[in-house]
Design a protein around this motif. Sequence first.
Motif, PDB file in Angstrom:
ATOM      1  N   MET A 163      45.981  35.795  31.465  1.00 32.97           N
ATOM      2  CA  MET A 163      45.406  34.766  30.632  1.00 32.97           C
ATOM      3  C   MET A 163      46.467  34.283  29.645  1.00 32.97           C
ATOM      4  SD  MET A 163      42.491  35.110  27.627  1.00 32.97           S
ATOM      5  CE  MET A 163      41.067  35.266  28.642  1.00 32.97           C
ATOM      6  N   GLN A 164      46.567  32.975  29.493  1.00 33.65           N
ATOM      7  CA  GLN A 164      47.477  32.377  28.518  1.00 33.65           C
ATOM      8  C   GLN A 164      46.683  32.029  27.253  1.00 33.65           C
ATOM      9  OE1 GLN A 164      50.960  31.253  28.945  1.00 33.65           O
ATOM     10  NE2 GLN A 164      50.831  32.832  30.502  1.00 33.65           N
ATOM     11  N   VAL A 165      47.305  32.226  26.100  1.00 28.48           N
ATOM     12  CA  VAL A 165      46.659  31.885  24.828  1.00 28.48           C
ATOM     13  C   VAL A 165      47.601  31.020  24.001  1.00 28.48           C
ATOM     14  CG1 VAL A 165      45.173  33.926  24.743  1.00 28.48           C
ATOM     15  CG2 VAL A 165      47.444  34.027  23.728  1.00 28.48           C
ATOM     16  N   ALA A 214      51.388  34.758  27.252  1.00 27.32           N
ATOM     17  CA  ALA A 214      50.444  35.559  28.031  1.00 27.32           C
ATOM     18  C   ALA A 214      49.796  36.549  27.074  1.00 27.32           C
ATOM     19  CB  ALA A 214      51.174  36.299  29.140  1.00 27.32           C
ATOM     20  N   ILE A 215      48.551  36.879  27.321  1.00 24.26           N
ATOM     21  CA  ILE A 215      47.823  37.791  26.436  1.00 24.26           C
ATOM     22  C   ILE A 215      48.555  39.128  26.301  1.00 24.26           C
ATOM     23  CG2 ILE A 215      46.314  38.751  28.215  1.00 24.26           C
ATOM     24  CD1 ILE A 215      45.114  37.794  24.709  1.00 24.26           C
ATOM     25  N   GLU A 216      49.332  39.486  27.298  1.00 22.83           N
ATOM     26  CA  GLU A 216      50.097  40.743  27.253  1.00 22.83           C
ATOM     27  C   GLU A 216      51.292  40.655  26.312  1.00 22.83           C
ATOM     28  OE1 GLU A 216      49.615  39.029  30.204  1.00 22.83           O
ATOM     29  OE2 GLU A 216      47.888  40.170  30.911  1.00 22.83           O
ATOM     30  N   SER A 217      51.651  39.448  25.871  1.00 17.76           N
ATOM     31  CA  SER A 217      52.834  39.248  25.031  1.00 17.76           C
ATOM     32  C   SER A 217      52.473  38.791  23.620  1.00 17.76           C
ATOM     33  CB  SER A 217      53.760  38.211  25.675  1.00 17.76           C
ATOM     34  OG  SER A 217      54.141  38.627  26.956  1.00 17.76           O
ATOM     35  N   LEU A 218      51.385  39.311  23.098  1.00 17.38           N
ATOM     36  CA  LEU A 218      50.966  38.941  21.745  1.00 17.38           C
ATOM     37  C   LEU A 218      52.004  39.389  20.723  1.00 17.38           C
ATOM     38  CD1 LEU A 218      47.198  39.906  21.866  1.00 17.38           C
ATOM     39  CD2 LEU A 218      48.160  37.605  21.793  1.00 17.38           C
TER      40      LEU A 218
END
Length: 80
Positions: free
Chosen positions: A1-3, A42-46
């Motif tokens: 998921m992209q944010v 990406a949600i993993e790269s907050l």
Amino acid sequence: MQVDIYRDQDRILIVEDGKGIPRISGAGSVFLDGLTFERRVAIESLPTGLKQAEVLQSLRDKGFYAARQQATLTEVEIQG
């Protein structure tokens, strides 16, 4: 998921990519004043310090994640 991440010096707002900033009324709308788009990740790269599970839960429940951040600097002495 992209944010999408919107922020200023001490506030951060995260929304799912493509959703845009939600309509928030009343005192909550004051929080949005002055926020600017920073980047899409990406949600993993907050950013450091944000908990992925907490952000995801807020996105599901409210459609956004909003928080205030405070950076702390500590001076250290290095001896050579």
